[in-house]
Design a protein around this motif. Sequence first.
Motif, short mmCIF file in Angstrom:
data_model
loop_
_atom_site.label_atom_id
_atom_site.label_comp_id
_atom_site.label_asym_id
_atom_site.label_seq_id
_atom_site.Cartn_x
_atom_site.Cartn_y
_atom_site.Cartn_z
N SER A 1 0.79 -1.10 0.09
CA SER A 1 -0.05 -0.06 -0.29
C SER A 1 0.97 1.16 0.05
N LEU A 2 0.72 2.16 -1.04
CA LEU A 2 1.50 3.26 -1.18
C LEU A 2 0.67 4.37 -0.63
N THR A 3 1.06 5.31 0.19
CA THR A 3 0.45 6.69 0.51
C THR A 3 1.54 7.81 0.33
N THR A 4 0.99 8.86 -0.31
CA THR A 4 1.87 10.05 -0.46
C THR A 4 0.88 11.17 0.49
N ASP A 5 1.66 12.35 0.74
CA ASP A 5 1.21 13.47 1.44
C ASP A 5 2.31 14.69 1.04
N PHE A 6 1.88 15.01 -0.08
CA PHE A 6 2.80 16.30 -0.80
C PHE A 6 2.21 17.53 -0.20
N SER A 7 3.05 18.29 0.12
CA SER A 7 2.73 19.78 0.55
C SER A 7 2.31 20.58 -0.93
N THR A 8 1.45 21.40 -0.90
CA THR A 8 1.03 21.99 -1.97
C THR A 8 1.55 23.27 -2.09
N ASP A 9 2.37 23.76 -1.12
CA ASP A 9 3.05 25.11 -1.05
C ASP A 9 4.55 24.95 -1.05
N LEU A 10 5.04 23.97 -1.54
CA LEU A 10 6.32 23.53 -1.72
C LEU A 10 7.02 24.32 -2.61
N PRO A 11 8.01 25.15 -2.48
CA PRO A 11 8.68 25.99 -3.44
C PRO A 11 9.79 25.07 -4.15
N PRO A 12 10.19 25.64 -5.37
CA PRO A 12 11.22 24.76 -5.95
C PRO A 12 12.57 24.91 -5.41
N VAL A 13 13.30 23.57 -5.63
CA VAL A 13 14.60 23.59 -4.70
C VAL A 13 15.61 23.49 -5.89
N THR A 14 16.83 24.23 -5.61
CA THR A 14 17.83 24.01 -6.25
C THR A 14 18.87 22.93 -6.08
N LEU A 15 18.85 22.10 -6.90
CA LEU A 15 19.57 20.70 -6.74
C LEU A 15 20.18 20.19 -8.08
N VAL A 16 20.69 19.02 -7.63
CA VAL A 16 21.14 17.84 -8.72
C VAL A 16 19.98 16.99 -8.79
N GLY A 17 19.03 16.96 -9.83
CA GLY A 17 18.08 16.12 -9.85
C GLY A 17 18.73 14.66 -9.79
N VAL A 18 19.55 14.06 -10.62
CA VAL A 18 19.97 12.95 -10.84
C VAL A 18 20.58 12.37 -9.57
N ASP A 19 21.27 13.23 -8.73
CA ASP A 19 21.90 12.64 -7.35
C ASP A 19 20.79 12.76 -6.28
N VAL A 20 20.19 13.67 -6.37
CA VAL A 20 18.98 13.43 -5.37
C VAL A 20 17.83 12.34 -5.57
#
Length: 672
Positions: free
Chosen positions: A542-561
Motif C-alpha cells: 500500500s503506497l501513501t503520499t502526502d505532498f505539501s502544495t506550497d512547496l517551493p522549487p529547490v535548486t539541486l542536482v536532480g540525478v543525485d537526489v
Amino acid sequence: MKAYFKWILLLGHLGAAVLAHAQVPASRADSLQRQLTAAPPDTNRVILLTQLAYELAEFDPVTSARRARQALQLAQELGYVRGECQAYVWLGVGLRNTGDFPGAQLLLLRGLHLAETLGDQATIATVYNAMGRLKSEQHNYRPALGFYLRAKNIAQNTRKLTLLTRVTGNIGEAYFRLGVLDSAKTYLIEGYRLDMQQHDRVSEAGDLYALGVLAARQGQPEQARDYYRRSLRLAHIVTYLVSPVFLGMAELAQSAGQPDSVLYYGHRALAAGLAYHTPASVLAASNYLSRAYAARRDSAAAFRYLALANATRDSLYSQAKTIQMQTLDFSERQRLKDLADQQAQATARQRQNLLLAALLCAVPGLVLLWRHNRLQRRSNEQLLQLNEAVTQQKLELQGQHDQLDSSLTSLRAAQTQLIQKEKMASLGELTAGIAHEIQNPLNFVNNFSEVSSELLSELAEEQARSERDTALEAELVGDLRQNMAKITEHGQRAASIVKGMLEHSQNRAGERQPTDLNRLTDEYLRLAYQGLRAKDKSFNASLTTDFSTDLPPVTLVGVDVGRVLLNLFANAFYAVRQRQQQGDPGYQPQVGVRTVLLNQQVQIQVTDNGTGMPESVKEKIFQPFFTTKPSGEGTGLGLSLSYDIIAQGHGGTLTVESQEGHGTTFSMGLPV
C-alpha cells in the motif's frame, strides 16, 4: 628609480594622514605588553606571551611569531606542556600570515598532537580552524571546508561560542570560493547573526565584507555597497580590512562605468594599505591602480603604480624569507639542544663506567683480566646478535610495508568496484521500474492493435459481399475509431514516461537546477515499486503520499537526489517485504512519503511498517560497507553515498528513526 621611491614616500605621507583620522584606541595588546615588562620567567609569562601572540596574529604577524617563539622556548625550559601547545599553535598562525605555509603546517600539527594528548578539545577546534585558513590561503578550498566543518562540530559540542562565531563565517567564505553561493549566503548570514549576539566586532567586520563580495558577485551592487560601508564603520577595530573594502567599492564603480570613482576608491585602498602596514593590500591596490590607469591610456601613471607593486612584492617576499630563515634557525637551535641533552647523558654514562672500572681495579689483576675478557666476549656476542636481530627486523618491516602497500592498492580497487556495483544496482532498479511503467501502456497498444486488425478483416469481408450491411460497416468503423483513440491515448502515456526520464537524463552531472520535489519524489516512488514488482510479481504494498502544495522549487542536482530517493524507497520496500515473508498474520505492507516545508528546509520523510532496526544497527547505518542484507544482496554503500550526496553535496541533512519490529522513518532535509 629615485623618482619612484620619492613618490612612494609621498604615498606614505598620504597613508599617515589617513591613519591620523582613524587612530586605533589602546588595545589589549598594549596592556599585555605592559604586564610582560614586570612578569618573571614562569608559567604566567608563557600565558601572557601566547595571549599577546594571539592579539597580534592578524595585525603584526612578524611580532606575533616572535612572541610565540619566546613563549615556546620558555615553556620547554619550564616543562609546561599546555603552554608549549598554545605557543606552537600561535607560532603556526603567525607564520601562516607571513606566507610560510610549510612551516605553519608543521607547527600547527605539533600543536594539534599536544592538544590531543592533553584532551584539550577547545585547542583542537582552534587548530582545525587555523588549518582551514591555511588551506584557504593556498586556494585549497575543499580541504579547508573539511577543517572548518570539524572545528564547527567541536565548537558546538563544547559550546565554545567565540570560535563558533568565527568558523561559521569561514565556512560561508569557503562555500563562496567553491562557487556554492546559496550555502555561502546561508552560513555568512548565520555568522553575522552570531557576531551580533557575541559582540564580536572583528568577525562582524569580516563577515560584512564577505557578504559585500557575495552581493557583488550576485549582481546586487547597492546591497554590496551597503555591506562595504557597514564594514568600514569598524575600521578602527579591524584595520586590515579597510583596503580590501575600498578595492571592492572600486570594482563596483568600475562595473557601474564610473572611472573617476574607480581611481578615487583605488587611491583610498592604497593609502589604507600604506597607513596600516599591510603589504598584501598595498600590492593588490597598486596592481589595481596600474590596470585602471592603463585602461585610461595613462602609461606614465600605470608604470608608476606597477613600479610600486613590484617594490612591494620584493619587500613582502623578502620579509617572508626572513621569517622562514628564523624558523630554520629555531629548528636548528632545537636540534642542537637535543644533541646537547644526548651528549650530557652520554657523559653521565661514561662517568658511571669510569667509577665501575676504578672499583674493579681493586680486585686482583688476574681476576680483573679474566672478567674483562669474559665480559668483552659476551658483549661482542650480544652486539652481534643485536645487529642480526635489527637486520632481521628491518627486513620484516620492509616486507610488512610492501604487503600493506599491496593491500591498500587492492582495497582501493575493491572500493571502486563496490561503488560502481552500487551505482549499477541502482541503475538496474531504475531500469526495471521504467520498463514496467512503459510495459503497461504498450500492452494496451498491442491488444487494441490486434483487435483493430480483426475489425479491418471483418470490414473488408463485408465490403466484398454483394449485399453489404451498411449498419454493420458503420459499427465496425466506429469500433476502429475507438481502438485508434485508445492506441493514441496509451502511446502518449508511454511517451510522457520516456519524456520525463529524458528530462532527468539531460541534466549534466553536477548541474543544479530548480526542481519540483513533489514530482521528483512521486516519480522515483513509482519506479522503485515497479522495479521490485518486476523481480517479484507476487509482491504488493500500500503506497501513501502526502505532498505539501506550497512547496517551493529547490535548486539541486536532480540525478543525485533521485538516486538517494531510489535508495530510500528500495530499502523501505525491502524491509516490508522481509516482514511479509516472516508470515505475520494480518500484516499489510505499507510505504509512505511526505513532503513539508519546515525551518527553511524542505523535508522529505520516507516511512515503512517493515522490520525496523535495533539501536546497535541504527548507529552504524551510514557507515561505508555496513549492511544487514545477506552476502551478495547489498554492498553497504547505498546509505553512505546517499548521506554524502545530501550532507556534503547539498548542505542538507539525512537522519533515521526506527523501532525494531514496527518500522523506520528516514528524513531528508534540503535548504531552500
